[in-house]
Design an enzyme around this catalytic site. Structure first.
Site, PDB file in Angstrom:
ATOM      1  N   ASP A  28      26.647  18.084 -11.515  1.00  0.00           N
ATOM      2  CA  ASP A  28      27.255  18.440 -12.788  1.00  0.00           C
ATOM      3  C   ASP A  28      28.026  17.294 -13.432  1.00  0.00           C
ATOM      4  OD1 ASP A  28      29.348  18.649 -10.690  1.00  0.00           O
ATOM      5  OD2 ASP A  28      30.601  19.232 -12.385  1.00  0.00           O
ATOM      6  N   LYS A  71      24.556   7.533  -2.343  1.00  0.00           N
ATOM      7  CA  LYS A  71      25.033   6.315  -3.024  1.00  0.00           C
ATOM      8  C   LYS A  71      25.779   5.489  -1.981  1.00  0.00           C
ATOM      9  CE  LYS A  71      26.651   8.530  -7.161  1.00  0.00           C
ATOM     10  NZ  LYS A  71      27.772   8.628  -8.113  1.00  0.00           N
ATOM     11  N   LYS A  99      29.233  23.701  -5.292  1.00  0.00           N
ATOM     12  CA  LYS A  99      28.120  24.275  -6.010  1.00  0.00           C
ATOM     13  C   LYS A  99      26.927  23.333  -6.076  1.00  0.00           C
ATOM     14  CE  LYS A  99      31.497  25.752  -9.029  1.00  0.00           C
ATOM     15  NZ  LYS A  99      32.094  25.747 -10.351  1.00  0.00           N
ATOM     16  N   GLY A 100      27.187  22.026  -6.013  1.00  0.00           N
ATOM     17  CA  GLY A 100      26.134  21.035  -6.250  1.00  0.00           C
ATOM     18  C   GLY A 100      24.881  21.200  -5.413  1.00  0.00           C
ATOM     19  N   GLU A 130      23.760  18.961   1.441  1.00  0.00           N
ATOM     20  CA  GLU A 130      24.576  18.464   0.322  1.00  0.00           C
ATOM     21  C   GLU A 130      23.693  17.912  -0.791  1.00  0.00           C
ATOM     22  OE1 GLU A 130      27.026  18.309  -1.432  1.00  0.00           O
ATOM     23  OE2 GLU A 130      28.792  17.373  -0.583  1.00  0.00           O
ATOM     24  N   ASP A 131      24.233  17.886  -1.995  1.00  0.00           N
ATOM     25  CA  ASP A 131      23.495  17.276  -3.100  1.00  0.00           C
ATOM     26  C   ASP A 131      23.520  15.751  -3.026  1.00  0.00           C
ATOM     27  OD1 ASP A 131      26.229  17.179  -3.642  1.00  0.00           O
ATOM     28  OD2 ASP A 131      26.079  17.916  -5.692  1.00  0.00           O
ATOM     29  N   ASP A 146      28.686  10.349  -1.727  1.00  0.00           N
ATOM     30  CA  ASP A 146      29.255   9.321  -2.593  1.00  0.00           C
ATOM     31  C   ASP A 146      30.274   8.537  -1.763  1.00  0.00           C
ATOM     32  OD1 ASP A 146      29.786   8.003  -5.016  1.00  0.00           O
ATOM     33  OD2 ASP A 146      31.307   9.447  -5.593  1.00  0.00           O
ATOM     34  N   ARG A 162      23.914  21.083 -14.533  1.00  0.00           N
ATOM     35  CA  ARG A 162      23.303  21.251 -13.210  1.00  0.00           C
ATOM     36  C   ARG A 162      21.855  21.699 -13.330  1.00  0.00           C
ATOM     37  NH1 ARG A 162      27.604  21.364  -9.468  1.00  0.00           N
ATOM     38  NH2 ARG A 162      29.556  22.230 -10.243  1.00  0.00           N
TER      39      ARG A 162
HETATM   40  P1  IMP Z   1      32.116  12.409  -1.864  1.00  0.00           P
HETATM   41  O1  IMP Z   1      33.136  13.222  -1.136  1.00  0.00           O
HETATM   42  O2  IMP Z   1      32.744  11.300  -2.646  1.00  0.00           O
HETATM   43  O3  IMP Z   1      31.004  11.909  -0.973  1.00  0.00           O
HETATM   44  O4  IMP Z   1      31.519  13.306  -3.005  1.00  0.00           O
HETATM   45  C1  IMP Z   1      30.626  14.282  -2.803  1.00  0.00           C
HETATM   46  C2  IMP Z   1      30.595  15.230  -3.988  1.00  0.00           C
HETATM   47  O5  IMP Z   1      30.972  14.612  -5.216  1.00  0.00           O
HETATM   48  C3  IMP Z   1      29.171  15.705  -4.184  1.00  0.00           C
HETATM   49  O6  IMP Z   1      28.939  16.854  -3.443  1.00  0.00           O
HETATM   50  C4  IMP Z   1      29.097  15.936  -5.664  1.00  0.00           C
HETATM   51  O7  IMP Z   1      29.464  17.261  -5.960  1.00  0.00           O
HETATM   52  C5  IMP Z   1      30.112  14.991  -6.267  1.00  0.00           C
HETATM   53  N1  IMP Z   1      29.454  13.781  -6.825  1.00  0.00           N
HETATM   54  C6  IMP Z   1      29.380  12.553  -6.291  1.00  0.00           C
HETATM   55  N2  IMP Z   1      28.699  11.700  -7.057  1.00  0.00           N
HETATM   56  C7  IMP Z   1      28.315  12.424  -8.138  1.00  0.00           C
HETATM   57  C8  IMP Z   1      27.546  12.097  -9.311  1.00  0.00           C
HETATM   58  O8  IMP Z   1      27.059  10.986  -9.541  1.00  0.00           O
HETATM   59  N3  IMP Z   1      27.355  13.133 -10.189  1.00  0.00           N
HETATM   60  C9  IMP Z   1      27.842  14.389  -9.993  1.00  0.00           C
HETATM   61  N4  IMP Z   1      28.562  14.720  -8.910  1.00  0.00           N
HETATM   62  C10 IMP Z   1      28.789  13.755  -7.993  1.00  0.00           C
HETATM   63 MG    MG Z   2      30.431  18.233  -8.166  1.00  0.00          MG
END
Ligand code: IMP
Ligand code: MG
Length: 178
Positions: free
Chosen positions: A158, A130, A42-43, A98-99, A102, A164
């Site tokens: 979120d 990040k 959803k982000g 993507e939002d 991470d 959000r």
């Molecule tokens: P990844 O798989 O660790 O790269 O995470 C990606 C997903 O984690 C993003 O699409 C977000 O939905 C969520 N996410 C990562 N960091 C944050 C944050 O600081 N706040 C809220 N959601 C986050």
């Molecule tokens: Mg999320």
């Protein structure tokens, strides 16, 4: 919603400037090509809505829904596909929206999944990044703003499925997750 906000990290004005810059880059890159823009729910929905209006070439749009965090602030490393796209990808260039990146686990999974469907190309556009938290190496071809290792909320992101709808990107007060 102020009680959740430690500070504003990226203002809505800075976000708007970032969105126009990315929209222009993407329009130049894909002009004359068959482009499918896929938002990650959803982000990604807030960024997707802004970004497609900053893109000035025709493109198809679709959404995918994945869950990587469940209801915690830490990545589980497990990506669950909840909703797939309905557009076939052969003869198309795919741009995943993507939002935030991470650990990179979600996008690594999605990129591989889409590549297996043989589109002409697969690229990534993320609003925020990040880089210090990466567990797998992945880079967005179109990247909005790099941010430090903080848990952020707003602009689609979120905390426990809420917040959000904050227009700026804000740092969540630590007391909510420590
Ligand atoms: P990844 O798989 O660790 O790269 O995470 C990606 C997903 O984690 C993003 O699409 C977000 O939905 C969520 N996410 C990562 N960091 C944050 C944050 O600081 N706040 C809220 N959601 C986050
Ligand atoms: Mg999320």
């Amino acid at each position: 919603m102020n009680e959740y906000i430690d500070s504003v990290l990226v203002t809505k004005e800075e976000i708007a400037a970032m969105v126009s810059r990315l929209g222009e880059q993407i329009s130049n890159e894909y002009r004359g090509k068959n482009l499918v823009v896929v938002g990650v729910l959803k982000g990604g929905f807030v960024f997707m809505a802004d970004l497609v209006r900053a893109i000035n070439i025709p493109c198809q749009m679709d959404f995918i829904s994945v869950s990587s965090y469940g209801c915690s602030t830490k990545s589980s490393g497990v990506v669950r596909l909840i909703k797939d796209i309905d557009i076939p990808l052969n003869d198309k260039h795919l741009l995943i929206v993507e939002d935030i990146i991470d650990t990179g686990l979600t996008l690594t999974y999605l990129k591989e999944m889409f590549k297996a469907r043989n589109p002409l190309s697969v690229k990534i556009c993320t609003a925020f990044d990040k880089p210090s938290r990466r567990k797998v190496e992945i880079k967005a071809e179109f990247c909005g703003i790099e941010i430090p290792d903080e848990y952020v909320i707003g602009y689609g992101l979120d905390f426990k499925e809420k917040l959000r709808n904050i227009p700026d990107l804000c740092i969540l007060k630590r007391k909510f997750y420590e």
